[in-house]
Design an enzyme around this catalytic site. Structure first.
Site, PDB file in Angstrom:
ATOM      1  N   ILE A   2       0.873  -1.168   0.000  1.00  0.00           N
ATOM      2  CA  ILE A   2       0.000   0.000   0.000  1.00  0.00           C
ATOM      3  C   ILE A   2       0.910   1.218   0.000  1.00  0.00           C
ATOM      4  O   ILE A   2       1.777   1.329   0.876  1.00  0.00           O
ATOM      5  CB  ILE A   2      -0.852   0.062   1.304  1.00  0.00           C
TER       6      ILE A   2
ATOM      7  N   ASP B  13     -12.561 -10.123   7.012  1.00  0.00           N
ATOM      8  CA  ASP B  13     -11.390  -9.818   7.854  1.00  0.00           C
ATOM      9  C   ASP B  13     -11.686  -8.589   8.717  1.00  0.00           C
ATOM     10  O   ASP B  13     -10.983  -7.584   8.675  1.00  0.00           O
ATOM     11  CB  ASP B  13     -10.172  -9.562   6.949  1.00  0.00           C
TER      12      ASP B  13
HETATM   13  N1  LIG Z   1      -7.317   4.501   1.552  1.00  0.00           N
HETATM   14  C1  LIG Z   1      -6.456   4.472   2.571  1.00  0.00           C
HETATM   15  N2  LIG Z   1      -6.121   5.622   3.225  1.00  0.00           N
HETATM   16  C2  LIG Z   1      -5.240   5.590   4.269  1.00  0.00           C
HETATM   17  N3  LIG Z   1      -4.642   4.481   4.738  1.00  0.00           N
HETATM   18  C3  LIG Z   1      -4.932   3.298   4.140  1.00  0.00           C
HETATM   19  C4  LIG Z   1      -5.849   3.232   3.028  1.00  0.00           C
HETATM   20  N4  LIG Z   1      -5.939   1.945   2.647  1.00  0.00           N
HETATM   21  C5  LIG Z   1      -5.119   1.251   3.464  1.00  0.00           C
HETATM   22  N5  LIG Z   1      -4.517   2.041   4.364  1.00  0.00           N
HETATM   23  C6  LIG Z   1      -3.551   1.630   5.427  1.00  0.00           C
HETATM   24  O1  LIG Z   1      -2.823   0.502   4.981  1.00  0.00           O
HETATM   25  C7  LIG Z   1      -3.044  -0.631   5.856  1.00  0.00           C
HETATM   26  C8  LIG Z   1      -3.113  -1.906   5.022  1.00  0.00           C
HETATM   27  O2  LIG Z   1      -4.160  -1.824   4.054  1.00  0.00           O
HETATM   28  P1  LIG Z   1      -5.113  -3.075   3.773  1.00  0.00           P
HETATM   29  O3  LIG Z   1      -6.038  -2.742   2.648  1.00  0.00           O
HETATM   30  O4  LIG Z   1      -5.701  -3.501   5.052  1.00  0.00           O
HETATM   31  O5  LIG Z   1      -4.044  -4.145   3.216  1.00  0.00           O
HETATM   32  P2  LIG Z   1      -3.796  -5.690   3.603  1.00  0.00           P
HETATM   33  O6  LIG Z   1      -4.683  -6.477   2.701  1.00  0.00           O
HETATM   34  O7  LIG Z   1      -2.345  -5.892   3.303  1.00  0.00           O
HETATM   35  O8  LIG Z   1      -4.122  -5.854   5.080  1.00  0.00           O
HETATM   36  C9  LIG Z   1      -4.337  -0.306   6.625  1.00  0.00           C
HETATM   37  O9  LIG Z   1      -4.353  -0.908   7.907  1.00  0.00           O
HETATM   38  C10 LIG Z   1      -4.285   1.207   6.716  1.00  0.00           C
HETATM   39  O10 LIG Z   1      -3.526   1.618   7.843  1.00  0.00           O
HETATM   40 MG   LIG Z   2      -5.724  -5.264   6.194  1.00  0.00          MG
END
Ligand SMILES: Nc1ncnc2c1ncn2[C@@H]1O[C@H](COP(=O)(O)OP(=O)(O)O)[C@@H](O)[C@H]1O
Ligand SMILES: [Mg+2]
Length: 214
Positions: free
Chosen positions: A16, A123
């Site tokens: 990310i 999740d």
């Molecule tokens: N749109 C967003 N804006 C700000 N932070 C984000 C956003 N999307 C993800 N994050 C940050 O990145 C972390 C991991 O994203 P996530 O989609 O949960 O990925 P994974 O599938 O690896 O767990 C989240 O816990 C959050 O802190």
């Molecule tokens: Mg996640």
């Protein structure tokens, strides 16, 4: 092409990072190749999962739940609105009781909305929730699905309960706020809550078996 500006997180399947998308602050969730998978299978899997996640984000938005706005989707990337706030896991202990309880009430409503629309998140932990300006955003639908299954919905609640038990033991009794609000906003809540309890008991039975039936 999107430019990597700052890596926010690295998961098992994706990275990310922050970028600018036509001048807007954005986040890219990019599914990275997995060397242990056959290249063609890897390619198809990453493509399918990216598409599935974007679809569930869109469906949740249509169901009245705040999710980051999707700006673009390509084979392995979802470009979305950047929500300038750490996730709920890191925030919950710092919140004042009133604000926290409001968010937990909102969380119950949000889960009720997605379940009413036969979306399961897959999740539901506080790492997959962002709170910004008092608004709760649901993220990370990578394990989600479209299903009517009461079992799958029960698993959603069960996982959240477990997350509260392990990461937020000091506010565990506040999980009740989530469940009460869920009940208020979803007609099939009683059977899902029943399922959650059943799953919990199954887990306990399993633990007892491992201790030798005591
Ligand atoms: N749109 C967003 N804006 C700000 N932070 C984000 C956003 N999307 C993800 N994050 C940050 O990145 C972390 C991991 O994203 P996530 O989609 O949960 O990925 P994974 O599938 O690896 O767990 C989240 O816990 C959050 O802190
Ligand atoms: Mg996640």
């Amino acid at each position: 092409m999107v430019e990597v500006q700052e890596i926010i997180a690295r998961g098992a399947e994706s990275i990310i990072y922050k970028t600018k998308f036509f001048g807007i602050e954005a986040v890219v969730k990019e599914r990275i190749p997995k060397g242990y998978r056959h290249p063609e299978i890897d390619f198809e899997l990453r493509k399918a999962r990216t598409k599935a996640e974007a679809r569930l984000m869109h469906a949740s938005r249509c169901a009245g739940v705040s999710v980051p706005v999707i700006l673009d989707v390509d084979e392995f990337k979802i470009v979305m609105e950047y929500i300038p706030s750490p996730n709920l896991k890191t925030q919950i202990a710092k919140m004042n009781a009133g604000a926290r309880d409001n968010i937990l009430e909102e969380l119950g409503r949000v889960i009720a909305r997605i379940h009413s629309n036969d979306i399961v998140h897959g999740d539901l932990t506080t790492s997959n929730m962002l709170v910004y300006e008092g608004k709760l955003y649901l993220i990370d639908f990578s394990l989600g699905a479209k299903t009517r299954s009461t079992e799958a919905k029960g698993v959603d609640l069960h996982l959240l309960r477990e997350a509260f038990l392990s990461a937020h033991a000091e506010v565990f009794e506040k999980f009740e706020i989530v469940v009460d609000s869920y009940s208020k906003h979803y007609s099939r809540a009683p059977e899902v809550i029943e399922k959650m309890r059943e799953i919990e008991l199954r887990g306990r039975g399993h633990a007892r078996e491992q201790r030798g039936g005591k």
